[in-house]
Design a protein around this motif. Sequence first.
Motif, mmCIF file in Angstrom:
data_model
loop_
_atom_site.group_PDB
_atom_site.id
_atom_site.type_symbol
_atom_site.label_atom_id
_atom_site.label_comp_id
_atom_site.label_asym_id
_atom_site.label_seq_id
_atom_site.Cartn_x
_atom_site.Cartn_y
_atom_site.Cartn_z
ATOM 1 N N ALA B 281 1.164 -1.105 0.043
ATOM 2 C CA ALA B 281 0.071 0.140 -0.381
ATOM 3 C C ALA B 281 0.843 1.547 -0.014
ATOM 4 O O ALA B 281 0.774 2.459 -0.837
ATOM 5 C CB ALA B 281 -0.898 0.048 1.626
ATOM 6 N N ALA B 282 2.369 0.952 0.831
ATOM 7 C CA ALA B 282 2.786 2.126 0.406
ATOM 8 C C ALA B 282 3.656 2.446 -0.652
ATOM 9 O O ALA B 282 4.100 3.185 -0.965
ATOM 10 C CB ALA B 282 4.217 2.021 1.904
ATOM 11 N N VAL B 283 4.269 1.634 -1.067
ATOM 12 C CA VAL B 283 4.154 1.238 -2.146
ATOM 13 C C VAL B 283 3.484 2.703 -3.249
ATOM 14 O O VAL B 283 4.252 3.176 -4.456
ATOM 15 C CB VAL B 283 5.131 0.502 -3.196
ATOM 16 C CG1 VAL B 283 5.360 -0.134 -4.567
ATOM 17 C CG2 VAL B 283 6.345 -0.393 -2.452
ATOM 18 N N ALA B 284 2.883 1.168 -3.123
ATOM 19 C CA ALA B 284 1.328 2.312 -4.361
ATOM 20 C C ALA B 284 1.642 3.683 -4.115
ATOM 21 O O ALA B 284 1.136 4.376 -5.293
ATOM 22 C CB ALA B 284 -0.049 1.614 -4.345
ATOM 23 N N LEU B 285 1.327 4.106 -2.923
ATOM 24 C CA LEU B 285 0.732 5.780 -2.447
ATOM 25 C C LEU B 285 1.950 6.310 -3.435
ATOM 26 O O LEU B 285 1.444 7.368 -3.887
ATOM 27 C CB LEU B 285 0.958 5.803 -0.966
ATOM 28 C CG LEU B 285 0.569 6.956 -0.364
ATOM 29 C CD1 LEU B 285 -0.728 7.308 -1.031
ATOM 30 C CD2 LEU B 285 0.790 6.893 1.388
ATOM 31 N N LEU B 286 3.446 5.682 -3.053
ATOM 32 C CA LEU B 286 4.301 6.268 -3.380
ATOM 33 C C LEU B 286 4.569 6.899 -5.442
ATOM 34 O O LEU B 286 4.272 8.086 -5.558
ATOM 35 C CB LEU B 286 5.541 6.019 -3.542
ATOM 36 C CG LEU B 286 6.656 6.751 -3.646
ATOM 37 C CD1 LEU B 286 7.812 7.927 -2.720
ATOM 38 C CD2 LEU B 286 8.294 5.862 -3.859
ATOM 39 N N ALA B 287 3.297 5.450 -5.621
ATOM 40 C CA ALA B 287 3.829 5.955 -7.137
ATOM 41 C C ALA B 287 2.477 6.771 -7.656
ATOM 42 O O ALA B 287 2.871 7.604 -8.388
ATOM 43 C CB ALA B 287 3.122 4.112 -7.752
ATOM 44 N N LEU B 288 1.618 6.323 -6.771
ATOM 45 C CA LEU B 288 0.110 7.533 -7.185
ATOM 46 C C LEU B 288 0.720 8.775 -7.169
ATOM 47 O O LEU B 288 0.783 9.669 -8.071
ATOM 48 C CB LEU B 288 -1.075 7.413 -6.368
ATOM 49 C CG LEU B 288 -1.857 5.689 -5.988
ATOM 50 C CD1 LEU B 288 -2.401 5.674 -5.391
ATOM 51 C CD2 LEU B 288 -1.864 6.265 -7.903
ATOM 52 N N LEU B 289 1.951 9.233 -5.646
ATOM 53 C CA LEU B 289 2.125 10.591 -5.828
ATOM 54 C C LEU B 289 2.910 10.856 -6.860
ATOM 55 O O LEU B 289 3.054 12.389 -6.746
ATOM 56 C CB LEU B 289 2.799 10.982 -4.490
ATOM 57 C CG LEU B 289 1.358 11.042 -2.661
ATOM 58 C CD1 LEU B 289 1.723 10.966 -1.602
ATOM 59 C CD2 LEU B 289 0.299 11.830 -2.956
ATOM 60 N N LEU B 290 3.064 10.347 -7.686
ATOM 61 C CA LEU B 290 4.290 10.746 -8.842
ATOM 62 C C LEU B 290 4.400 11.612 -10.024
ATOM 63 O O LEU B 290 3.994 12.066 -10.096
ATOM 64 C CB LEU B 290 4.817 9.588 -8.681
ATOM 65 C CG LEU B 290 6.552 9.070 -8.472
ATOM 66 C CD1 LEU B 290 6.893 7.356 -9.620
ATOM 67 C CD2 LEU B 290 7.495 9.941 -8.103
ATOM 68 N N GLY B 291 2.394 11.152 -10.005
ATOM 69 C CA GLY B 291 1.864 11.952 -10.751
ATOM 70 C C GLY B 291 1.978 13.448 -10.882
ATOM 71 O O GLY B 291 2.263 13.995 -11.565
ATOM 72 N N PRO B 292 1.168 13.682 -9.318
ATOM 73 C CA PRO B 292 1.455 15.649 -8.764
ATOM 74 C C PRO B 292 2.122 16.258 -9.187
ATOM 75 O O PRO B 292 2.933 16.902 -9.180
ATOM 76 C CB PRO B 292 0.389 15.646 -7.531
ATOM 77 C CG PRO B 292 0.402 14.336 -7.353
ATOM 78 C CD PRO B 292 0.195 13.485 -8.465
ATOM 79 N N LEU B 293 3.961 15.264 -8.929
ATOM 80 C CA LEU B 293 5.297 15.264 -8.741
ATOM 81 C C LEU B 293 5.625 15.674 -9.540
ATOM 82 O O LEU B 293 6.337 16.759 -10.360
ATOM 83 C CB LEU B 293 5.819 14.662 -7.684
ATOM 84 C CG LEU B 293 5.996 14.443 -5.933
ATOM 85 C CD1 LEU B 293 6.960 13.798 -5.882
ATOM 86 C CD2 LEU B 293 6.675 15.896 -6.153
ATOM 87 N N LEU B 294 4.891 14.834 -11.160
ATOM 88 C CA LEU B 294 5.740 15.381 -12.698
ATOM 89 C C LEU B 294 5.340 16.177 -12.715
ATOM 90 O O LEU B 294 5.619 16.982 -13.126
ATOM 91 C CB LEU B 294 5.678 13.649 -13.109
ATOM 92 C CG LEU B 294 6.404 12.879 -12.789
ATOM 93 C CD1 LEU B 294 6.064 11.274 -13.612
ATOM 94 C CD2 LEU B 294 7.877 12.631 -12.812
#
Lengths: 376, 308
Positions: B281-294
Amino acid sequence: MSSTHDSSAPFVQLEGVTKRHGGVAAVDALSLTLRRGEFFALLGPSGCGKTSLLRLIAGFETPDEGRIFIDGEDVTGTPPHRRPVNMMFQTYALFPHMNVARNIGFGLVQEGIARAEIARRVTEMLRLVQLEGLGERRPDQLSGGQKQRVALARALVKRPKLLLLDEPLAALDRRLREETQFELMHLQERLGATFLVVTHDQREAMVMASRIGVMRAGRIEQIGAPAEIYERPISSYVAQFIGEINLIEGVVKGQSAEGPLAEARSGLLGVSIAAGLIDVACAVAHAPGSRVAIAVRPERIRVAPLDRAQEFPNVLTGEIEESAYLGDMTLYRVRLAGGLVLRAAHQNARPGAHSFESGDRVAASFAPDAGIVLPA
Amino acid sequence: MTKAQPPANFEAGLGRWLVLALPYAWLVLFFLAPFALILKVSLSEPELSQPPYAPVFDSWDASVIVDKLRSLSLGAYARLIEDALYLRSYLESAAMAGAATFATLLIGYPLALAIARSPARWRLLLLTLAIAPLWTSSLVRVYAWILILKDEGVLNHALIALGLVTEPLHIFATNWAVLIGIVYAYLPFMALPLYAAIENQDRQLAEAAADLGAGAGGIFWRITLPLSLPGVYAGALMVFIPAVGEFVIPDLLGGSDTLMIGTTLWNDFFVNRDWPAAAAAAVALLALLLGPLLFYERMQMQAGANRR
C-alpha cells in the motif's frame, strides 16, 4: 506642435502640490502648468523629486497638499486607473507572463473593447513602434530597445491625453538613445499628445523638449525653452546643471548705462574678481560692493597667445593646466592668477588651428555678453 | 521559482562533485534504502512469525538467487486490488487531501497577500507569527484541537454562550475535524511559498496595470494571481502530498467512518500484522503521488523555458 488646439490653454495644472516622504518634502509646494500638446521635460538630479511629481500626476501617490487638474478636471483624488494618463516606466514594467501583443492590448482589454478591435489596434501600435511580427514574443525574448518600444506602445495604445515618461531612455545604450530621442519627438508630433518626460540627462531634455523645468529639492527652479535655460540660467544651480559652465565669483565695482559695445542694449557691470577686472553685460541693477557670480560657457571663452591679449576684452592671463583633443574640439583647463581654473572649449573648425600645450602662458577672454550675472 | 543555474565558470572539479554527492548520499541512505526495504517486504507473503513476513532476498548467494526470485510474490499487490478497503482509503485520502489543499489555498492566499503587502518592518513579525505553530509538537497541537472541537469543548461552549447554537455541534471524531486539523497543520506550508511568490513580484507591474485602467480586481486576477501560480503549485504540493499520507490527525481527530490510507497502513502493520500488504500500500501510494510531482516538475520546466 499641434495647431488645432489653443496651445496656450493650461492642460495640466499643479497648484501648490506638496508630497512628504517621512517628513521630507519630495515635492514642495510646487505649481506647474503644461500646455496642450507640448513636450515638457522635468530635469534634475536623482532625488530632486521629479519622479515623485510624475507619480503624483499618474495617481500612484496623492498629494499631502495642493490640487492637480488634467484637462480642466480636478483629479487630485482620482485613482490611477481612472485618469486619462498613461505612464511609461523606467524599468518598462512589462508583464512577464504575457506576450508582446497581450502586453500592448492590456489597457484595451481593461476597457472592454471587442477582441477584433483590440487585435487591430495592437497591430497598429506594433507598426508604429516598428515591432511588426513580434507580437507573439515574450518580454524576456526581447532586446532592451525592443522592450522599450513595447512599453511605449503599451502606454500609447489607449491614446492618452497625457503620456508620462519616467527616464524613458535611461536603460538604452548611447547610440540607441540618440536615435530614440528623435523617434519620440516625431511620435509626439504625430499623435499630438502631451508628453511629460522625466530625465536627469540635460542633453536628452534639450533635444526632445519644447520646454524644460529644472527641478531642485522638490521645487522647480526655472522653466523655459532649452535655449533660454542654457543661455539665461537664473541661478548657478541651473547654470551648472545644464551643460558645462565656469562660475567666477566677484564683487560689483560699478555699473554703466552705456557700454563700449554699441549693440549691447544692457549696460555693463564692472566686476572685480581674483584674477582682475571684467565687464559683463547686465540689464539688472547691482549695487557696488554686492557679491555676484559670473557664469561663462566654455565655448564662449577664447584662448589666445599672450601677445594677442590686447585684441580682446576681459582678458585674464593664465597657464594651460591640461588640454584634451576631442577631434571636433579641444578642451583646455586654464589656471588663472588667483587659482581659479577656467574650462574653455575651442572648436577645431580648421585643421592645424592654433593649439596650446600644458604650461603655455595664454590669454583667456570672453565677450561681455558671454557672461551671465547670477546671485552669488 | 527559478532553478539554480550553475555559473558558467563553475569548475567541474572535486568540490562540485562533493557538493552534489552530499545530498544524494543523504537521499540514498535515508530515502532509497528504506524504500528498498519496504519494496522487499511488499513482495513477500505474510507469516505469523517475527518478523511477520517470509524472507526474500536475504542471501546474496548467486546459486540461490533464481530460487529467491521465484519466492517473490505479488500477492500483497493482488490483495491491494481485491480488497475494496484500500481503494476506498486511497480515494478518501485523496479527497481529504484535495479538500484540505483547496481550503489552505483559500485561507493561505489572503494571508500571504496581506503579509506581502504589509509595511516592510512588519513583514518578518507577521511571517514569524504565521509559522510560529510549527515550533511546538504537532501532537500537542492536535490534542489542543480535540479540546476545542469536542462536544463539550471550547468551540461549542463559545457558540452556545453566544446563542448561535442550542445543541453542541458534533465536529470531533468526524471527517470535518480531520479537515480542520489538516488545514490548520499545513497552512504554513501553503502560506510560505505563496508569500515568497507574491513578495517577489515587481510592485511596478501592479502600478503599470493600474495605470492601464485595471482596478484592484483586475490587478489581482490578471497580474498578481497569474504571477504567483508557481507559489500556488508549490504550496499545493507541499500540502497535498503529506496530507494524503497523514496519520496522526485522522487517527486522533477522526471517527470510525474516517478512512485514510495512513490509518489503513498503520492498522495493517500493527493490528493485522500484514506487513507485505501494508508495504505494498505504501509503495502504491508513492507511485500515485509521482503523478502530481511530475506535473509540478513540468510546470517548473515550462516556467524555466519561458524565462529563457
